[in-house]
Design an enzyme around this catalytic site. Structure first.
Site, short mmCIF file in Angstrom:
data_model
loop_
_atom_site.label_atom_id
_atom_site.label_comp_id
_atom_site.label_asym_id
_atom_site.label_seq_id
_atom_site.Cartn_x
_atom_site.Cartn_y
_atom_site.Cartn_z
N ASP A 261 0.85 -1.18 0.00
CA ASP A 261 0.00 0.00 0.00
C ASP A 261 0.90 1.24 0.00
OD1 ASP A 261 -2.24 1.65 0.12
OD2 ASP A 261 -3.27 0.36 1.54
N GLU B 235 -10.94 6.49 3.54
CA GLU B 235 -9.98 5.87 4.46
C GLU B 235 -10.17 6.37 5.89
OE1 GLU B 235 -6.01 5.27 3.01
OE2 GLU B 235 -6.64 5.43 0.93
#
Length: 677
Positions: free
Chosen positions: A359, A552
Site C-alpha cells: 500500500d 480511508e
C-alpha cells in the site's frame, strides 16, 4: 612497468641505439598492431553485448524469411509460453533492472527520464491523480508518455500503470460512477457486479490503464471504520462471491475482444487489503487522527481464517494475480512484515502465483530505520513497493541490501518473476498502450444504464408505514429537501475526482433531484429547498440526509448519529408534509433510532454514484425495492463493534435492522417495526 629515459636523437632499451627514422618506423608498426587488436576486440564485444540503451531486435517484416523464433529473443517471441518468456527475460536482467521492476512511483513524483534511467516497473495515480486537463485524451497522452520511457530501456520492459478505480474510473472526469461496494453488496447480484467490473475495465483501458487497485474484500466488523463503504458487507460468503464477480469482470477477456498473443487478462484486479483490515480495534490506529484505519487486529489465527481469509482463497483459486497487503497490524506487527501470512499462508498454502504490491508508503511504517523496514518487507513477501515518492532511496537501499546479503538474489528473482508474469498475461509486451478505440465507452449510455440499474437494486427499504412508497407520479405537490438531493459529490462519496471526494458538480450525471423532476407527471410541482424551509403543506416530502464525502481513516468516526442540521431539516419538513420519506446517503448505517418515528418511510440509498435517476425510479415505483442490508444496522453506538460470535439480541434489545433486512412495499406482510417505547 618502468620506462627508460632518453635524450637527443637516440633511444636505449629493447630496440638498442638506432637512427631517428628507424625508431619511428618501429613505433608505427607496433601502434598499427595494437590498433588492429583493439578494433578486433571492440567488434567482438559489440557483436555479443547490446548497448545499455538499445532495444532488442525489432519484429521481422512479413517478407523476412527468418522465423520469429530465430530472430527474436524468447521473451519477445509471442509464440513462446509465458513461463519461458519470463525465464528468458529474467536471465537477461541486471540487478538494477530487477529492482526497478519492483518499484512503483506516484505519477507526479517521477522525474523526467528516470523511468528509463532506473528501469521503473510501475507508475500509479493516487486519489485525484489526473492530468492537468482531466480528459480521456489527456490521460491517453500521459500514460503513453510514461510507457514510451519504459520501452526505451535496454530490454524494453513495459511498465504497468495502476489506479484506484474502486467504483468506476473515479479520477476521470466524465467516467461512469457506480455505487460504492456497500451498495453493490445490497444488490447481492453477482452478474451485475461482473458487468460493472467489465465496464470499469473498458473505461480504464480507454485511458491506457490496465491495473485496478480493487476490489476490497474486507468484512468490516466495526462500521465506524471509514472504509466500510469499500466493502461488500459483513458476510464473508457474500464478500467472496461479489469480489470474485468483480475480479472476473475486470480480468476476463470479453467474447468480442481480440487478445494479444498469450494474453489471458483483460485488466488486472487487486483484492485488498490482506488481511483483516475490517477487524481492527477502535483507537489502535498508528496514523494521525485515525481511529480504526491502519489499526491493530487482535483476533486469533482461527478467527482470521474464519472471517477474513475465505474471500482471498476464493479469488486466488480463480486467477487473482495481484494482492495488496493491509496497512493494519496483527497483534502489533504490521501486515507488511508478516512473513507467515504473506508467504507461508498466501503464497505457499493458498498457492498465490501473482505478486504482492504494498500500500501507499506502507513499508515505511514497519521500522523507523528505513533499511530495516525494506529488508523486513521484501523478505516477508512484498514484491513491488508503492514507494510512492522517494524511489531513488528505495532503489539504493535494495541494492545495498542485496550486496550485504540481507536480501537474497533468489527473493529478488521470485518477486520480479511474479511481476513479469502478470505483465505477460496482460499482453503488455505486445500491446503496451491500452485501447483508444474504447474512448467512446467512457460515460457511455450503456454504462450509465448499467449504473442506474445498480442504483435501483441497491436501495433498501427500511420503513414504509401506511404504504407511503411508492409515490404516485401525479402527486400535485412534492417538497424535496437536503443538500444531498442535488449534489453530485455527496451522492458519489469518496474516491471521486479527488481522494476524499468533494461536494458540488464534480462529475456529469443525474442528481436525485433531477431524477425526481424528470419522473413526475406534467401536472406535478416539485419544490426544492436545501435547508427544508417551506410554506404550506405538501402531500409528499422527500428529505435527503447523510454523510459528507470522505475516504480511508479520515472517515473514521466515533459517533454515527445524524448531524444536527439533518435532524433540524427532518423536523422542519415534517411540519409541512402529509407524508415524509427520508433517503439516507451514507457509506454505512447511521444511528437513526430517535428520528425513525418522524418519517413515514426510510430508504438506505448508500452512495449511488453518478446516476441519481435510479433512486427516483424506485421511489416512484418504476422499479421495485429489492435491496437487502449487507451489514447489521445498529440501534445505538453501544452495539458497536459487531461481535460475529455474539450478534445483537432480537427485538428491542437487538439491532435496529438485522443483516439481510429489506422491505417489499408490495408485500402483504406487516411492515411495521417493534414498538420499543
Amino acid at each position: 612497468m618502468a620506462t627508460a629515459r632518453h635524450t637527443g636523437n637516440t633511444t636505449s632499451g629493447r630496440f638498442g641505439n638506432r637512427p631517428k627514422r628507424s625508431r619511428y618506423q618501429a613505433r608505427f608498426r607496433w601502434l598499427l598492431v595494437f590498433t588492429l587488436l583493439a578494433l578486433l576486440a571492440f567488434a567482438l564485444v559489440a557483436c555479443s553485448t547490446p548497448s545499455p540503451q538499445s532495444t532488442i531486435a525489432p519484429n521481422p517484416t512479413p517478407e523476412d524469411p527468418v522465423s520469429v523464433s530465430e530472430q527474436l529473443p524468447i521473451y519477445l517471441d509471442p509464440a513462446q509460453p509465458i513461463s519461458a518468456r519470463v525465464d528468458d527475460l529474467l536471465g537477461r536482467m541486471t540487478l538494477a533492472e530487477k529492482v526497478g521492476q519492483m518499484t512503483q512511483v506516484e505519477k507526479n513524483s517521477i522525474a523526467p527520464g528516470d523511468i528509463t534511467e532506473y528501469f521503473i516497473g510501475s507508475i500509479l495515480s493516487g486519489g485525484g491523480g489526473s492530468p492537468v486537463n482531466n480528459t480521456v485524451s489527456s490521460w491517453q497522452e500521459m500514460t503513453a508518455a510514461f510507457q514510451d520511457e519504459a520501452l526505451a530501456t535496454r530490454l524494453g520492459i513495459p511498465l504497468i500503470y495502476g489506479v484506484d478505480a474502486v467504483h468506476g474510473h473515479g479520477n476521470l472526469y466524465g467516467a461512469t460512477i457506480f455505487p460504492h461496494q456497500i451498495g453493490l453488496g445490497a444488490t447481492g447480484d453477482s452478474e451485475l457486479v461482473r458487468q460493472i467490473g467489465q465496464a470499469t475495465a473498458e473505461e480504464m483501458l480507454a485511458t491506457g490503464i490496465p491495473w485496478n487497485f480493487a476490489p476490497v474484500v474486507a468484512a468490516p466488523l466495526d462500521i465506524r471504520w471509514g472504509r466500510t463503504y469499500e466493502a461488500y458487507g459483513q458476510d464473508p460468503e457474500l464478500v467472496g462471491a461479489l469480489g470474485l464477480a468483480y475480479l472476473q469482470g475486470l480480468q476476463t477477456l470479453p467474447d468480442d475482444y481480440t487478445a494479444a498473443p498469450g494474453q489471458s487478462l483483460y485488466t488486472l484486479a487487486t483484492p485488498k487489503h490482506f488481511l483483516g483490515d475490517g477487524g481492527t480495534v477502535f483507537g489502535t490506529s498508528t496514523e494521525g487522527n485515525y481511529l480504526l484505519d491502519q489499526g491493530d487486529m487482535r483476533l486469533d489465527e482461527a478467527g482470521i481464517r474464519n472471517l477474513f481469509l475465505p474471500p482471498y482463497q476464493l479469488l486466488v483459486e480463480n486467477g487473482a494475480m495481484s494482492i495488496m497487503p493491509s496497512f493494519s497490524s496483527w497483534n502489533g506487527t504490521k501486515m507488511h512484515a508478516q512473513q507467515f501470512w504473506l508467504t507461508d499462508v498466501l503464497k505457499e498454502e493458498l498457492g498465490f502465483a501473482g505478486f504482492l504490491v504494498s500500500d501507499w508508503g506502507a513499508i515505511n511504517q514497519i521500522d523507523f530505520n528505513y533499511y530495516d523496514a525494506v529488508v523486513t518487507a521484501i523478505n516477508a513477501g512484498i514484491d513491488m513497493n508503492m514507494v510512492p515518492f522517494d524511489y531513488k532511496t528505495f532503489i539504493n537501499v535494495m541494492l545495498e541490501a542485496v550486496e550485504n546479503g540481507d536480501i537474497s538474489l533468489e527473493r529478488i528473482d521470485d518477486a520480479v518473476s511474479r511481476i513479469l508474469r502478470a505483465k505477460f498475461e496482460l499482453g503488455l509486451f505486445d500491446r503496451p498502450y491500452g485501447d483508444p478505440d474504447l474512448t467512446t465507452a467512457v460515460g457511455s449510455d450503456a454504462h450509465r444504464e448499467l449504473a442506474r440499474e445498480a442504483v435501483r437494486q441497491s436501495l433498501v427499504l427500511l420503513k414504509n408505514d401506511a404504504m407511503s412508497l411508492p409515490i404516485a407520479k401525479d402527486t400535485p405537490l412534492i417538497y424535496v429537501a437536503g443538500q444531498g438531493a442535488d449534489d453530485m459529490g455527496l451522492q458519489s462519496g469518496g474516491w471521486t475526482i479527488e481522494w476524499q471526494g468533494r461536494t458540488g458538480d464534480i462529475q456529469p450525471g443525474t442528481t436525485i433531484l433531477e431524477g425526481l423532476q424528470s419522473s413526475v407527471s406534467s401536472g406535478t410541482e416539485v419544490q426544492y429547498a436545501a435547508d427544508g424551509q417551506f410554506d404550506g403543506i405538501a402531500e409528499v416530502a422527500i428529505v435527503v440526509v447523510g454523510e459528507f464525502p470522505y475516504a480511508e481513516g479520515v472517515g473514521d468516526k466515533a459517533d454515527l448519529g445524524l448531524s444536527k442540521k439533518d435532524i433540524d431539516i427532518i423536523q422542519n419538513v415534517r411540519a409541512h408534509s402529509e407524508k415524509m420519506v427520508v433517503v439516507i446517503l451514507s457509506g454505512r448505517p447511521l444511528i437513526i433510532t430517535d428520528q425513525l418515528d418522524e418519517a413515514d418511510a426510510w430508504v438506505a440509498a448508500w452512495l449511488p454514484g453518478s446516476e441519481g435517476q435510479g433512486v427516483a425510479d424506485v421511489l416512484f415505483g418504476d422499479s421495485p425495492f429489492t435491496g437487502k442490508l449487507p451489514v447489521t444496522w445498529p440501534r445505538s453506538m453501544d452495539q458497536l463493534p459487531l461481535d460475529p460470535d455474539d450478534p445483537p439480541a432480537q427485538g428491542c434489545q437487538g439491532a435496529l435492522f438485522p443483516i439481510g433486512y429489506g422491505l417489499d412495499p408490495q408485500s402483504t406482510e406487516p411492515q411495521g417495526l417493534p414498538d420499543c417505547d
